[in-house]
Every structure is written in C-alpha cells, then in structure tokens.
Design a protein around this motif. Structure first.
Motif, mmCIF file in Angstrom:
data_model
loop_
_atom_site.group_PDB
_atom_site.id
_atom_site.type_symbol
_atom_site.label_atom_id
_atom_site.label_comp_id
_atom_site.label_asym_id
_atom_site.label_seq_id
_atom_site.Cartn_x
_atom_site.Cartn_y
_atom_site.Cartn_z
ATOM 1 N N VAL A 144 0.839 -1.197 0.000
ATOM 2 C CA VAL A 144 0.000 0.000 0.000
ATOM 3 C C VAL A 144 0.879 1.254 0.000
ATOM 4 C CG1 VAL A 144 -1.754 1.265 1.270
ATOM 5 C CG2 VAL A 144 -1.859 -1.207 1.147
ATOM 6 N N ALA A 145 1.975 1.198 0.783
ATOM 7 C CA ALA A 145 2.863 2.358 0.865
ATOM 8 C C ALA A 145 3.440 2.698 -0.501
ATOM 9 C CB ALA A 145 3.981 2.073 1.865
ATOM 10 N N LEU A 146 3.805 1.649 -1.235
ATOM 11 C CA LEU A 146 4.366 1.874 -2.574
ATOM 12 C C LEU A 146 3.388 2.663 -3.440
ATOM 13 C CD1 LEU A 146 6.436 1.301 -4.818
ATOM 14 C CD2 LEU A 146 5.314 -0.870 -5.196
ATOM 15 N N THR A 147 2.110 2.274 -3.403
ATOM 16 C CA THR A 147 1.146 3.003 -4.234
ATOM 17 C C THR A 147 0.919 4.409 -3.702
ATOM 18 O OG1 THR A 147 -0.658 1.990 -3.010
ATOM 19 C CG2 THR A 147 -0.063 0.984 -5.079
ATOM 20 N N PHE A 148 0.972 4.589 -2.378
ATOM 21 C CA PHE A 148 0.832 5.950 -1.833
ATOM 22 C C PHE A 148 1.931 6.847 -2.381
ATOM 23 C CE2 PHE A 148 -1.520 4.804 2.351
ATOM 24 C CZ PHE A 148 -2.716 4.935 1.691
ATOM 25 N N ARG A 149 3.148 6.311 -2.475
ATOM 26 C CA ARG A 149 4.260 7.129 -2.929
ATOM 27 C C ARG A 149 4.091 7.537 -4.390
ATOM 28 N NH1 ARG A 149 8.563 6.944 0.901
ATOM 29 N NH2 ARG A 149 9.637 8.440 -0.388
ATOM 30 N N VAL A 150 3.300 6.765 -5.134
ATOM 31 C CA VAL A 150 3.063 7.111 -6.532
ATOM 32 C C VAL A 150 1.787 7.951 -6.652
ATOM 33 C CG1 VAL A 150 2.939 6.112 -8.856
ATOM 34 C CG2 VAL A 150 4.134 4.910 -7.077
ATOM 35 N N GLY A 151 1.161 8.234 -5.503
ATOM 36 C CA GLY A 151 -0.062 9.029 -5.546
ATOM 37 C C GLY A 151 -1.289 8.211 -5.892
ATOM 38 N N MET A 152 -1.242 6.905 -5.616
ATOM 39 C CA MET A 152 -2.406 6.065 -5.882
ATOM 40 C C MET A 152 -2.838 5.383 -4.591
ATOM 41 S SD MET A 152 -0.958 4.144 -9.228
ATOM 42 C CE MET A 152 -2.412 3.341 -9.811
#
Lengths: 445, 428
Positions: A144-152
């Motif tokens: 989830v963190a990975l997608t947060f960092r991409v703005g998703m």
C-alpha cells in the motif's frame, strides 16, 4: 551508483531544473503551476510525510485511552461499582483500574513476554507470535505504501491476497519439487497472482482513467466470489473428497520452515516469511530511495503533471507501480498459505490483512522502515488482542477500534495538536486558511 | 445547457453539421446475448413445461399460474431476440446512429424470460416471491446510493456508506430495544449514521484528510465498534437487541393490484419512505435552489464561492444529510427484514451501493434503478440456487462488481464523476 545508471530522461529533478533555468524563462511557469495543481492524493502524501513522529506517539496514546474507556464502560464490575459511585467513588476507580490494567497487561503478555509461561523459550513465544502476525501486515503495508508514494491507492489488498493465496496454494499441493525450489516457486506464483490482480486496476487507470479506488474495491469482491467458487469446485481448489469449501493442505516441501525448525527448541510459528518481509523492506527502501525507477515513482507521486513534462511516462509508472504493489501483496498471501494456515485454507484466508495494510502504511508514513515497525506494532496488537480475548473476555474487535483511531489521528495532525495544545508549524493548511479569512475582514473594516 | 451558444454566434447563419456517431456497443452486446439465447434454444434444449406462479395465497385477486412449454417458448423468444438485435443494428446503420434505450430494455426483459423458462424446465418460478426478495435486498442499496449521490454531488467521496449503514442498523437496534418505539429507533438510526458522516465531514473538510482514507478507516472503525459492543454487551444481554419491528401497512386499493401491488404496497413504512426519498432527492437535486447550490459546490467550488455560497458549510451539512438518508437504509435491517443486529450484518451492501452510485452516473433515479438491478441479481442467485441452475451462484453475486468495473472503465456507457469530487476546497 544510481547517478550513473539512471537514464537522463527520467533524471532531471525539479529543484535542479528551476535553479538552472534563467529567471526570465522561469517566470511564466509560475501561473501554469498554479492553474494545474497536483491532485489531492499528492498533497495528502506530502502531509503524511512531513508530520513528525511525536504525532504518531500521541495518536497511539489517545487510541489506547479510547480503548481503555471502551473496556471500562463495558466491564460489568465497573458498571456495578458505578451504581454506588457517590457512596464510595474509590470502588469505581479501583474497578476501572483493574479492568483496564488487566486488559493491557494481558495484551502485553500476549504480544511481547509472558513470565508466567516458565522458562525463557516459552516466555518469549508471544514475541514470535507478534512477528508472525506482523509478517503479512508488513509486506501488505509495503504494497500500500508503494502506491501511496506514486499518488495512488491500493484498496484491493483483499482480492490480491486471495488470488495470490490461490496461486501459491495450487502450486504448493499439485507440484512435487524439492523443498527450496518448491518454496520459491510457490512464493513466485503468489507474487505473480497478486501482481496480475492489481495490474488490472493499474492498466485500467492508465488506459481508461478508471479510478483505481473503485476498481480495486470491486476487484476485492470479484476475487472473493471467484475463490469461493473455486474452493467449492472439485478439481479446482477444493480438497479431494471434502464437503466444505476448503483447499487441500500444502505439501511439506512447500511449507515455510519455522524458527523452531531452525533452532530446534520451542513451538514458534514464526516462519521464513518474516525473512522475506525484511528483504522486501530493504528492497523497497532501495527501490524508492536509490533507484531511478523509484525516482520516477516519487516524481509522479509529487506531481504527475510535472513528471510528464520532465519526460516520465506517467501511465507506465502507474502500471508498474500497481504490478509491484500486487506482487508485495502476493507475498502477504504466500505467508498466509505457506506460513500460518498450511493445513488448507478457506475464502477467509485474507483475515482482513488487505484493509489493515492501509492503516499500517499510513502509520508508517509510507516509508519502508516506518511500515516495517508499524506492521510489528499492529502485529503486536493482533497477537495481544487474541490473548486479551481469551483471558479477559474482551472482544478482539477492540483492536480494530484502536487501529482506526490511530490512523484517523495520524492523518489529521492539526487535530492531535489541538488536543495536546502543541505549537503549529507554519506549513499547516488550517493556518493558511485562518490567515486568508482574516484578510477580508480587515479590508471591510 | 443547450442554449450556451459558441462565441461567434452573431456572424452569418451557421448550419450546424450533425456529426453522426455510430455506436456499435449496444448491437454487439445484444448480438452476443441473442447468440446465448439461440444456444439455449437449439444446442442445449430443455424440454418440459415451466410454471410461473403469479400470486400468493393471501392475494385478493388470484391469478392462475402461467404454464408454458419450455422448448417452444425458448425458441420463439430466441427468434424475437435475434430480431431485436437486428433492429438495433438497423438503428445504428440506417437510423440515428445509436440504438434507443427501449430496445435494450425490451431485450433485457425478453432475455430474462427466456432464461428463466429455460432454467426452470418442469419446475416452478415464484414470481411474487422473486420480486419481494429483490425489493428487500434493494432497499438498503437504494438508501445507500441516494446518500452517496447527495454526498458525491457535493464533492465529498463517500466510501463510508458501509459504515453508515452498519452504524444506522446498530443504533436502531439498541434504541429500538430500549424505547420499544420503532419511530424513535428510525430517528436514532439516522442520527447514528449522521455521526459517522460528521466524522467524515470534519476530517475531510476541516482537516483536509483524504476522503478515501477517512472513508476506508471509518468503515473499519464502525465494524470494530459495533462488533465490540455486539460481542461484549448485546450477546450477554439479548434484551438490548430485540427492537420492535415496523408493522406492515398495506395501502388500501394499491396493494390489491395483481403481481406488483403486494410487492410494492404491502410493505413497512421504511419502504414507503424510500419511494418518497427517491423522488425528493431527484426533485431537490435538479429543481430546487438547494440542489443547484449542492451541484455547484461539487462541480466548481471556486465559482460557487465567487457567487457567495459557503462551500465548506454546504458540503458539511450535505454530507450529514447523506448520512441521515443512509441511516434509514441501515434501520431497514434491524427494524424490518432481519429484526435484530448481527455482527457485520451489512456484509458489503455499502460497497454495492457505491457501485450503484457510479453505475447510475451520480443520478438519483439511475442509481435507484442500478440498486434494483443489483438487488435483482443478488436475489436471482438465491432463487436459482433453489431451482438448481447451470450458472454458479458465485458468478451471479459477482455481477454487480464486474458491471461496475466495466462502467468506470467506460466500456458500458460513460460515467463521469462530479468535477470536484474528492478534492477538498481550500479558499485562496
């Protein structure tokens, strides 16, 4: 090293660019940037990253206090003592203290160290339980963190874990291989399964603009019903000869070895998956902070419009990020099927990890090591929660309350600041809003 | 909308050239389903007779059950479906470029009839029971969807519908048990769901937390809270979980209409409130000042602010209103169909309601129809489960979600969210 290997197209950081461009060329860019602000998700991300650790600590304290209130209010002994509160108020407070301290002591004993269990090998078992519960939370939180960092947002953890579990499960019982190879193949199958399921959302967002939140939520249910169907179908995932929707157990060669297998003592359930979780954390840290792909990810996360101008293919970043995120979710699914529930799984194998992962990622501020430790904290809450339920009769659901309160407070630093009357840093949005509302008044006066 | 002419309208008379857009989506979809019908008719034929029961024993007007020979009926309808698909092709090729909606509706009804006839060869399909079940499953979805429409039209994404439904059901159960008054319980449900809304509104509007995050976390919070109290308090004291249900009020006259009468007008007051609510939300949203302002705030908050609308206050109170509407849907569980609270009893209905909002293109009437459709699909699955169907029930249950994915991906129609949906408004 990364400086040399990165392609020049994706490199050019914005800060360097603005410094190098002469002033007369820079000037017209300002209004453009104002007219085209980064989407809400990117702003949120910045807020998550910039608030400090003190807020996290205070949020945990407040959440535990709220948990304590719930425990005290619903305790029959407290209710009885409160019946004659004005006659003997001390009784009420004593009852509250006993109920709350009993609950949190058993939480601690279930999560870290229980001296009542005798020798050290047994007394420390709760800590390994915590790490066992933390394993899928960490990998899913990283996803989830990975997608947060991409703005998703990746709300689809449940579906991805289910599909991954089905893939890993199928490999684990239908293919016969020597142990290390079998473990590896089953794990890879899980990652591929999760990646494909998440990839659907990534491709749809990149190609058609479909919002990934909606798509991943819907895919959760599609996966749930798909897996339920497969678990009921003999020849697919159902155990041969079984009447219930349950899969066959994994072959021993595919099961993750546990810590007890390694040390030869105790009955620890902590398994190889935890090592994978550590590796995944290091990998994500390297990916985000040291690699050119991570740079592109963060650039898109900060401002996709700027990233596009800088020559980054935003749609490709969306797809790749979703695939990688699904792969990490798959790791969580693998640790469930090959690590903890190896005797065959049902459609509830995800155990709510997909949604817990969101709270883990938020508490960890979307940074790999932050996620790692917040995963361990929530693992401790889970492990302790079960002990608390067994010994004190306090439903495990209180852990959900504590978790969600922590996350709500962390997401709103101004609220925590106003509760504890902390000073407000200048960059906070409410401060800016106050200033602007003050200006018109001054004008009218 | 149509009156906004382009700028150079003053020049010489402009002959508007109509760009003819031929949309082949509908004919292709209809063609595929017509093919399925032909398969049912000729490749996998079922013989025997199919019975459609049209009235229950308590109905005033008794209708004889409709008995049709299975194979011939399916063949006849399949041919009709092929004709309808060809008609759609004709509309696209030679007519206005796109197939009209009525042809799809007629097609859908005919296809359903053929499918049910085929499935239930030598068996009985209870039509009233099927419709009653559909409505029962749809009521929470429709209330949830209406709440979602109100909130999202105002620019606040409402992922917390699930939590609002659950908390509404919970409050109704507790207050209904304590007071013994279903009306007070209904109000409690609205207030309870509104409390969830207040948290959503406060965090997303005042503290500018991302609305999706708040919604997701609120769902977890409500599940945790209600499950905690359920396990700790309600199971040990069942008198707190036995609310008085609403009585069924048949509407004289209307409830005597064959088939539809008992389904629509032999219900509790909550269902009647739903009929009114659907109309009110539609009327309010498109015909009143309140609706205009709400839509302005959701589409273009800067413009709304410029003309003097307080954006954040409008959003706040409309999110609260949305919560109250969803709360009625929650009360339907504990005060009507089920009659008591159960752990996580909404079971994902809030997310189907969210799907209905999107599939209904943020329009109250369409969202209601989408809710009915999803309710029908869910109910059809249980009916087919009894008859024994060739389609696995899990795939029927999957249908609403798959349809929604297609809808947001733009494969079925175009669904466009309000422009400022999900973005907080910061006054500059």
């Amino acid at each position: 090293m990364s400086d040399k290997t990165t392609p020049p197209a994706g490199e050019t950081p914005e800060a360097v660019e603005t410094e190098q461009v002469p002033v007369e060329q820079r000037a017209p860019e300002a209004p453009v940037a104002q007219a085209d602000p980064p989407p809400a998700a990117n702003r949120v991300l910045r807020e998550i990253l910039t608030s400090n650790w003190l807020i996290s600590l205070l949020a945990i304290v407040v959440a535990l206090l709220i948990g304590a209130i719930l425990i005290a209010v619903t305790d029959p002994a407290v209710q009885k003592a409160a019946g004659y509160f004005f006659a003997r108020p001390g009784d009420t407070f004593r009852a509250i203290w006993e109920s709350v301290s009993g609950a949190y002591v058993s939480l601690f004993q279930g999560a870290v160290y229980n001296p009542k269990r005798g020798d050290f090998v047994n007394a420390i078992k709760p800590l390994t339980e915590t790490l066992t519960f933390a394993t899928p939370l960490i990998t899913a939180g990283l996803a989830v963190a990975l997608t947060f960092r991409v703005g998703m947002f990746n709300i689809g953890g449940r579906g991805q874990i289910l599909v991954a579990a089905a893939c890993a499960g199928w490999v684990s019982w239908s293919i016969d291989l020597p142990a290390p190879l079998h473990i590896l193949l089953a794990t890879v199958a899980a990652c591929v399964g999760g990646a494909v399921w998440a990839g659907i959302a990534g491709v749809l967002k990149a190609r058609t603009g479909a919002h990934e939140v909606i798509v991943t939520i819907m895919l959760n249910y599609v996966a749930f019903y798909l897996i339920s169907y497969l678990l009921k179908t003999p020849g697919a995932l159902q155990a041969p000869g079984a009447n219930t929707p349950k899969s066959p157990p994994a072959l021993p060669s595919a099961v993750y070895p546990t810590l007890s297998d390694l040390l030869g003592v105790g009955s620890y359930r902590l398994h190889l998956g935890f090592l994978f979780a550590i590796i995944a954390t290091i990998w994500l840290w390297y990916l985000l902070n040291r690699s050119s792909m991570g740079f592109r990810f963060r650039a898109v996360g900060e401002n996709p419009h700027a990233a596009r101008v800088a020559g980054i293919s935003v749609t490709r970043v969306y797809i790749v990020a979703m695939l990688l995120s699904g792969g990490l979710m798959g790791l969580a699914g693998a640790s469930q099927v090959l690590g903890t529930t190896t005797t065959g799984f049902a459609a509830g194998v995800d155990a709510g990890i997909g949604f817990d992962a969101i709270t883990v990622a938020l508490l960890g501020r979307s940074k790999p090591w932050g996620v790692f430790f917040s995963g361990i904290l929530f693992g401790a809450l889970k492990a302790g929660g079960y002990t608390m339920q067994a010994s004190q009769g306090i439903p495990i659901d209180i852990v959900l309350v504590v978790q969600s309160v922590i996350v709500l407070l962390i997401a709103a630093p101004p609220l925590v600041r106003s509760i504890f009357r902390l000073p407000r840093p200048d960059a906070e949005p409410p401060a800016r809003r106050k200033r602007t509302t003050a200006t018109p008044e001054a004008v009218t006066k | 909308m149509t009156t906004t002419a382009p700028a150079p309208a003053a020049s010489a008379p402009i002959v508007h050239e109509k760009a003819l857009v031929r949309s082949w989506k509908t004919p292709i979809i209809l063609g595929v389903f017509a093919l399925v019908a032909l398969l049912m008719a000729f490749v996998f034929p079922n013989s025997g007779e199919t019975t459609f029961t049209l009235s229950t024993t308590v109905d005033a007007i008794q209708l004889a059950p409709l008995v049709v020979p299975t194979q011939i009926t399916v063949i006849v309808v399949a041919v009709l479906l092929v004709l309808a698909a060809l008609g759609a092709v004709a509309f696209v090729r030679f007519g206005p470029g796109r197939a009209p909606l009525w042809i799809s509706v007629v097609f859908a009804v005919l296809f359903l009839f053929a499918f049910l006839t085929w499935v239930a060869a030598d068996k009985n399909i209870p039509v009233p029971g099927m419709l009653v079940g559909t409505l029962a499953l749809s009521v929470p979805l429709i209330f949830g969807a209406l709440g979602g429409v109100i909130s999202e039209r105002g620019g606040v994404v409402n992922i917390a519908i699930e939590g609002q439904l659950l908390f509404g059901a919970f409050s109704a159960a507790i207050i209904g048990s304590i007071t013994g008054q279903p009306v007070i319980a209904l109000i409690a449900a609205m207030v309870g769901a509104m409390l969830v809304s207040f948290v959503l509104a406060a965090f997303s509007i005042k503290y500018l937390v991302d609305q999706v995050i708040v919604g997701v976390v609120l769902n977890v919070l409500v599940v945790g809270l209600t499950s905690f109290f359920y396990s700790k308090v309600l199971t040990s004291d069942p008198s707190l979980n036995s609310p008085v249900k609403f009585p069924i009020w048949p509407i004289p006259g209307l409830s005597e209409i064959p088939i539809l009468g008992p389904v629509l007008f032999r219900q509790t007051v909550i269902v009647y409130i739903m009929y009114i609510a659907v109309f009110l939300v539609w009327f309010g949203l498109f015909k009143t000042r309140w609706g205009l302002r709400l839509r302005a705030v959701g589409e273009h908050p800067q413009a709304a602010d410029t003309v003097g609308i307080n954006v954040n206050r409008t959003r706040f109170w409309n999110v609260a209103l949305a919560g109250a509407v969803v709360g009625i849907g929650g009360a339907y569980y504990t005060l009507d169909v089920v009659g008591q609270f159960g752990k996580e009893m909404t079971n994902g209905a809030g997310f189907i309601a969210l799907a209905a909002v999107i599939f209904g293109r943020w329009d109250p009437i369409r969202a209601t129809l989408a809710g009915l459709l999803f309710g029908f699909a869910t109910n059809l699955q249980s009916v087919l489960g009894i008859i024994g169907s060739p389609v696995p029930s899990d795939f029927m249950l999957m249908l609403p979600y798959v349809v929604t994915i297609f809808a947001v991906a733009g494969l079925v129609g175009v669904s466009r969210a309000p422009a400022a949906d999900g973005t907080p408004y910061i006054k500059s």
